[in-house]
Motif scaffolding. Structure first.
Motif, PDB file in Angstrom:
ATOM      1  N   GLY A  13       0.856  -1.180   0.000  1.00 50.28           N
ATOM      2  CA  GLY A  13       0.000   0.000   0.000  1.00 50.28           C
ATOM      3  C   GLY A  13       0.895   1.233   0.000  1.00 50.28           C
ATOM      4  O   GLY A  13       2.099   1.129  -0.246  1.00 50.28           O
ATOM      5  N   PHE A  14       0.302   2.390   0.271  1.00 50.24           N
ATOM      6  CA  PHE A  14       1.108   3.611   0.302  1.00 50.24           C
ATOM      7  C   PHE A  14       0.866   4.348   1.607  1.00 50.24           C
ATOM      8  O   PHE A  14      -0.268   4.413   2.076  1.00 50.24           O
ATOM      9  CB  PHE A  14       0.776   4.527  -0.882  1.00 50.24           C
ATOM     10  N   SER A  15       1.941   4.885   2.202  1.00 54.31           N
ATOM     11  CA  SER A  15       1.779   5.637   3.446  1.00 54.31           C
ATOM     12  C   SER A  15       2.630   6.903   3.404  1.00 54.31           C
ATOM     13  O   SER A  15       3.824   6.846   3.086  1.00 54.31           O
ATOM     14  CB  SER A  15       2.195   4.759   4.634  1.00 54.31           C
ATOM     15  N   PHE A  16       1.987   8.044   3.745  1.00 60.08           N
ATOM     16  CA  PHE A  16       2.724   9.304   3.815  1.00 60.08           C
ATOM     17  C   PHE A  16       3.635   9.343   5.043  1.00 60.08           C
ATOM     18  O   PHE A  16       4.437  10.243   5.199  1.00 60.08           O
ATOM     19  CB  PHE A  16       1.756  10.499   3.825  1.00 60.08           C
ATOM     20  N   GLN A  17       3.474   8.343   5.943  1.00 56.95           N
ATOM     21  CA  GLN A  17       4.333   8.286   7.148  1.00 56.95           C
ATOM     22  C   GLN A  17       5.661   7.604   6.825  1.00 56.95           C
ATOM     23  O   GLN A  17       6.551   7.579   7.670  1.00 56.95           O
ATOM     24  CB  GLN A  17       3.660   7.459   8.278  1.00 56.95           C
TER      25      GLN A  17
END
Ligand code: HEM
Length: 158
Positions: free
Chosen positions: A101-105
């Motif tokens: 998935g994608f995470s801005f963290q």
């Protein structure tokens, strides 16, 4: 020899190091494999910058001619190798999104995303130069290359 040869060599060793110390090594995971191949296509093209820089500073005319001829031979494929880099990285990104998935963290993902956007602009300006070979576009293309180099280094380090 241009300082870019040393920088490129450092980036190459850094990428290899990250890959061989990855948990999936020696059976490389697909996202890492595609990331590595895309990276190698980028580095091959970016090494032309190091060659040009060396030509500009070469002390002998003979050396300048040798390097210029070598660069000319590779030139017809330059846009295509850049496009291949983009295609492999596109697969790398799709696989990363599917797996994690994608995470801005996640700083590695942020640096990767910025590098990916930079790569799209780099390939786009490369093709655009075919229709509008202006000095301004050449400068933009070169600066995008420098920022891409730095963003990839950051992506690999994080
Ligand atoms: C020009 C763009 C890119 C290049 C050249 C690139 C290259 C690479 C390479 C060579 C690796 C393996 C070495 C390492 O683990 O550090 C890697 C791993 C990774 N990349 Fe990229 N990448 C790019 C864009 C992206 C983007 C856009 C994302 C996500 C948004 C991303 C996420 C990741 C992640 C999460 C890993 C670690 C995978 C794992 O540990 O299984 N990359 N990348």
């Amino acid at each position: 020899m241009s300082k870019w040869f040393y920088f490129n060599f450092f980036l190459f060793i850094l990428a290899l190091w990250q890959v061989v110390t990855h948990y999936s090594f020696p059976c490389l995971s697909m996202p890492v494999l595609f990331g590595l191949i895309g990276f190698l296509f980028f580095l091959f093209n970016w090494t032309r910058n190091a060659v040009f820089s060396t030509i500009r500073n070469a002390p002998s005319r003979n050396m300048k001619m040798k390097l210029a001829n070598l660069s000319k031979k590779v030139m017809p494929f330059h846009r295509w190798t850049g496009t291949c880099a983009l295609l492999f990285i596109l697969v790398h990104v799709s696989l990363i999104f599917q797996w994690y998935g994608f995470s801005f963290q996640n700083p590695k993902m942020i640096a990767g995303l910025l590098a990916f956007i930079n790569l799209i602009l780099m390939v786009a300006t490369g093709w655009l130069r075919l229709v509008r070979p202006t000095g301004k576009l050449r400068k933009i293309h070169l600066r995008l290359g420098i920022s891409l180099f730095l963003l990839i280094a950051l992506h690999l380090l994080l």
